[in-house]
Design a protein around this motif. Structure first.
Motif, PDB file in Angstrom:
ATOM      1  N   ALA A 123     -14.633  36.435  47.199  1.00 45.14           N
ATOM      2  CA  ALA A 123     -13.679  37.061  46.272  1.00 45.14           C
ATOM      3  C   ALA A 123     -14.374  37.434  44.964  1.00 45.14           C
ATOM      4  CB  ALA A 123     -12.516  36.116  46.002  1.00 45.14           C
ATOM      5  N   ALA A 124     -15.348  36.620  44.550  1.00 46.10           N
ATOM      6  CA  ALA A 124     -16.096  36.925  43.323  1.00 46.10           C
ATOM      7  C   ALA A 124     -16.842  38.235  43.481  1.00 46.10           C
ATOM      8  CB  ALA A 124     -17.069  35.791  42.997  1.00 46.10           C
ATOM      9  N   ALA A 125     -17.426  38.464  44.646  1.00 45.22           N
ATOM     10  CA  ALA A 125     -18.178  39.700  44.878  1.00 45.22           C
ATOM     11  C   ALA A 125     -17.246  40.908  44.827  1.00 45.22           C
ATOM     12  CB  ALA A 125     -18.895  39.629  46.227  1.00 45.22           C
ATOM     13  N   ALA A 126     -16.100  40.806  45.504  1.00 44.77           N
ATOM     14  CA  ALA A 126     -15.143  41.921  45.506  1.00 44.77           C
ATOM     15  C   ALA A 126     -14.621  42.177  44.092  1.00 44.77           C
ATOM     16  CB  ALA A 126     -13.988  41.624  46.465  1.00 44.77           C
ATOM     17  N   ALA A 127     -14.345  41.101  43.346  1.00 45.34           N
ATOM     18  CA  ALA A 127     -13.831  41.246  41.977  1.00 45.34           C
ATOM     19  C   ALA A 127     -14.882  41.890  41.073  1.00 45.34           C
ATOM     20  CB  ALA A 127     -13.418  39.882  41.412  1.00 45.34           C
ATOM     21  N   ALA A 128     -16.148  41.536  41.286  1.00 42.88           N
ATOM     22  CA  ALA A 128     -17.215  42.128  40.472  1.00 42.88           C
ATOM     23  C   ALA A 128     -17.308  43.631  40.723  1.00 42.88           C
ATOM     24  CB  ALA A 128     -18.551  41.458  40.791  1.00 42.88           C
ATOM     25  N   PHE A 129     -17.231  44.048  41.986  1.00 38.57           N
ATOM     26  CA  PHE A 129     -17.261  45.487  42.290  1.00 38.57           C
ATOM     27  C   PHE A 129     -16.058  46.184  41.655  1.00 38.57           C
ATOM     28  CE2 PHE A 129     -19.718  44.378  46.363  1.00 38.57           C
ATOM     29  CZ  PHE A 129     -20.933  44.663  45.762  1.00 38.57           C
ATOM     30  N   ALA A 130     -14.890  45.546  41.745  1.00 37.56           N
ATOM     31  CA  ALA A 130     -13.679  46.138  41.174  1.00 37.56           C
ATOM     32  C   ALA A 130     -13.826  46.287  39.655  1.00 37.56           C
ATOM     33  CB  ALA A 130     -12.459  45.278  41.519  1.00 37.56           C
ATOM     34  N   ALA A 131     -14.373  45.246  39.014  1.00 38.84           N
ATOM     35  CA  ALA A 131     -14.531  45.284  37.553  1.00 38.84           C
ATOM     36  C   ALA A 131     -15.522  46.361  37.136  1.00 38.84           C
ATOM     37  CB  ALA A 131     -14.987  43.914  37.044  1.00 38.84           C
ATOM     38  N   LEU A 132     -16.561  46.567  37.956  1.00 39.23           N
ATOM     39  CA  LEU A 132     -17.574  47.568  37.619  1.00 39.23           C
ATOM     40  C   LEU A 132     -17.041  48.982  37.837  1.00 39.23           C
ATOM     41  CD1 LEU A 132     -20.562  45.632  39.155  1.00 39.23           C
ATOM     42  CD2 LEU A 132     -20.316  46.231  36.742  1.00 39.23           C
ATOM     43  N   LEU A 133     -16.137  49.133  38.804  1.00 41.34           N
ATOM     44  CA  LEU A 133     -15.545  50.447  39.065  1.00 41.34           C
ATOM     45  C   LEU A 133     -14.462  50.785  38.047  1.00 41.34           C
ATOM     46  CD1 LEU A 133     -15.096  50.384  42.950  1.00 41.34           C
ATOM     47  CD2 LEU A 133     -16.356  52.110  41.655  1.00 41.34           C
ATOM     48  N   TRP A 134     -13.826  49.752  37.509  1.00 40.50           N
ATOM     49  CA  TRP A 134     -12.641  49.895  36.658  1.00 40.50           C
ATOM     50  C   TRP A 134     -12.784  50.949  35.562  1.00 40.50           C
ATOM     51  CZ3 TRP A 134      -7.760  48.380  37.236  1.00 40.50           C
ATOM     52  CH2 TRP A 134      -6.938  48.291  36.106  1.00 40.50           C
ATOM     53  N   PRO A 135     -13.852  50.910  34.756  1.00 41.43           N
ATOM     54  CA  PRO A 135     -13.952  51.929  33.681  1.00 41.43           C
ATOM     55  C   PRO A 135     -14.068  53.353  34.220  1.00 41.43           C
ATOM     56  CG  PRO A 135     -15.802  50.375  33.565  1.00 41.43           C
ATOM     57  CD  PRO A 135     -14.958  49.961  34.715  1.00 41.43           C
ATOM     58  N   ARG A 136     -14.652  53.512  35.412  1.00 42.66           N
ATOM     59  CA  ARG A 136     -14.796  54.846  36.013  1.00 42.66           C
ATOM     60  C   ARG A 136     -13.439  55.430  36.380  1.00 42.66           C
ATOM     61  NH1 ARG A 136     -19.708  57.294  35.642  1.00 42.66           N
ATOM     62  NH2 ARG A 136     -20.299  55.709  34.147  1.00 42.66           N
ATOM     63  N   LEU A 137     -12.500  54.543  36.732  1.00 44.01           N
ATOM     64  CA  LEU A 137     -11.240  55.016  37.309  1.00 44.01           C
ATOM     65  C   LEU A 137     -10.337  55.683  36.277  1.00 44.01           C
ATOM     66  CD1 LEU A 137     -10.505  52.150  39.848  1.00 44.01           C
ATOM     67  CD2 LEU A 137     -11.783  54.261  40.153  1.00 44.01           C
ATOM     68  N   ARG A 138     -10.733  55.643  35.010  1.00 44.47           N
ATOM     69  CA  ARG A 138      -9.965  56.370  33.989  1.00 44.47           C
ATOM     70  C   ARG A 138     -10.068  57.874  34.227  1.00 44.47           C
ATOM     71  NH1 ARG A 138     -11.754  52.534  29.695  1.00 44.47           N
ATOM     72  NH2 ARG A 138     -13.618  53.803  29.663  1.00 44.47           N
ATOM     73  N   SER A 139     -11.173  58.302  34.877  1.00 46.46           N
ATOM     74  CA  SER A 139     -11.288  59.728  35.189  1.00 46.46           C
ATOM     75  C   SER A 139     -10.406  60.030  36.403  1.00 46.46           C
ATOM     76  CB  SER A 139     -12.750  60.078  35.489  1.00 46.46           C
ATOM     77  OG  SER A 139     -12.863  60.769  36.716  1.00 46.46           O
ATOM     78  N   GLY A 140      -9.621  61.100  36.313  1.00 45.77           N
ATOM     79  CA  GLY A 140      -8.695  61.441  37.391  1.00 45.77           C
ATOM     80  C   GLY A 140      -9.384  61.625  38.731  1.00 45.77           C
ATOM     81  N   ASP A 141     -10.503  62.360  38.744  1.00 47.99           N
ATOM     82  CA  ASP A 141     -11.233  62.599  39.983  1.00 47.99           C
ATOM     83  C   ASP A 141     -11.662  61.291  40.640  1.00 47.99           C
ATOM     84  OD1 ASP A 141     -11.035  65.292  39.869  1.00 47.99           O
ATOM     85  OD2 ASP A 141     -13.088  65.665  39.197  1.00 47.99           O
TER      86      ASP A 141
END
Lengths: 104, 249
Positions: free
Chosen positions: B170-188
């Motif tokens: 779960a830590a690994a999945a959460a780390a990937f999610a946290a790293l993607l999080w700032p990118r997801l502000r872009s609509g694309d």
């Protein structure tokens, strides 16, 4: 195929794939559309990876267990602007505690 | 290619990036003990196990090799499954090669370190210098931890028990999610992520492991190629369409 041949072939194929991405001429992906596609590739692959790591169980079937609860907590912490380490540790803690309590 | 402006990182930013990189390295490296133990149990020697972690160095592919061999499958099936799972590293490299800008020996080293974790940490940073720092520190931290823990697992067996008990998956999945999080502000990027998740989950019950994630790359192709970008919307050009702006989201 002896074990050594298997091991070395797998290593060679893995490295060839990694290196291939670096040897593609930059010109192939010039232009705004292709450039954006390349920038979005890791987003697509990593998002899919997180989804698979979180809800796919044995045999490819979708299961809801401690992993989805942990990821939900991670997203909650992200929405609250928590620090990276807090998000990662929080998710691990939730999954660990739920499993210790017997929920897969 | 855009000439991204190079700003030196402040000490605070450097520390933040290194902290992220090392925490991902520790969480992932710990899994090496499972791999080492499983590999020896599947019949490979300690040396063969270590060679996989040093030279193949891609967790999913390594577990596939020893999983297929351990289940009595042939070498050809083991290599094929491992290679299929390795395709995504090649796709990551298309993007990491752009921000790393490496040549010669450094390019050969960067290729070997191009995995989920180093790509995710690099991608999670705003500035080019931070992307490079994040990629290299994460790659080297995972490489070191993964190989040491592989050796420990191969020699001692699974002494620490299942990493899942500590919630490390779960830590690994959460780390990937946290790293993607700032990118997801872009609509694309947000649309791409949602599409990719749907594709992977719909495909998972019917396709072999590893294929659904690669299939999800189609989301990037569809969103990247089909939607007109800001730079192409010439008739309604706005002030933020300044030439030379970084097209990366």
């Amino acid at each position: 195929m002896t074990p050594w041949v298997t091991v070395l072939l797998a290593c060679a194929a893995a490295y060839a794939l990694k290196l291939a991405g670096y040897l593609v001429p930059a010109g192939w992906f010039d232009g705004p559309r292709r450039s954006r596609m390349i920038a979005l590739l890791p987003v697509a692959l990593l998002s899919a990876l997180v989804a698979v790591q979180t809800v796919v169980g044995d045999g490819g079937l979708l299961v809801l267990d401690a992993r989805i609860a942990a990821l939900a907590v991670a997203f909650l912490l992200l929405a609250l602007r928590a620090n990276f380490l807090v998000v990662v540790a929080g998710a691990a803690l939730v999954a660990g505690v739920l499993r210790a309590l017997g929920w897969s | 290619m855009t000439a991204a402006v190079e700003h030196p990182l402040t000490p605070d930013r450097r520390r933040a990036v290194v902290r992220q990189a090392l925490s991902v390295g520790v969480a992932t490296g710990a899994y090496g003990i499972s791999f080492g133990a499983l590999s020896v149990a599947s019949g490979l020697t300690v040396l063969q196990t270590q060679v996989l972690s040093l030279l193949l160095f891609s967790g999913g592919s390594q577990f596939a090799v020893v999983g297929v061999l351990g289940a009595g499958g042939g070498g050809a099936a083991a290599v094929a499954t491992s290679t299929l799972l390795g395709v995504r590293n090649g796709l990551y490299a298309l993007q990491t090669s752009r921000f790393l800008g490496v040549r010669g020996v450094r390019r050969l080293a960067a290729a070997q370190l191009t995995i989920d974790e180093s790509t995710a940490v690099g991608l999670g940073q705003e500035e080019r210098a931070a992307q490079r720092l994040g990629f290299w520190v994460t790659g080297l931290a995972v490489f070191t931890g993964w190989n040491l823990m592989t050796l420990a697992g191969a020699l001692l067996g699974n002494a620490l028990g299942d990493p899942r008990a500590y919630g490390l998956d779960a830590a690994a999945a959460a780390a990937f999610a946290a790293l993607l999080w700032p990118r997801l502000r872009s609509g694309d990027a947000a649309v791409t992520a949602v599409l990719a998740v749907v594709v992977a989950l719909v495909a998972s019950p019917v396709l072999p492991a590893g294929v659904p994630v690669i299939l999800a790359a189609a989301a990037a192709v569809v969103v990247g190629l089909r939607r007109p970008g800001r730079h192409e919307s010439a008739p309604t050009a706005h002030a933020d369409d300044r030439p030379g702006a970084d097209p990366l989201p």
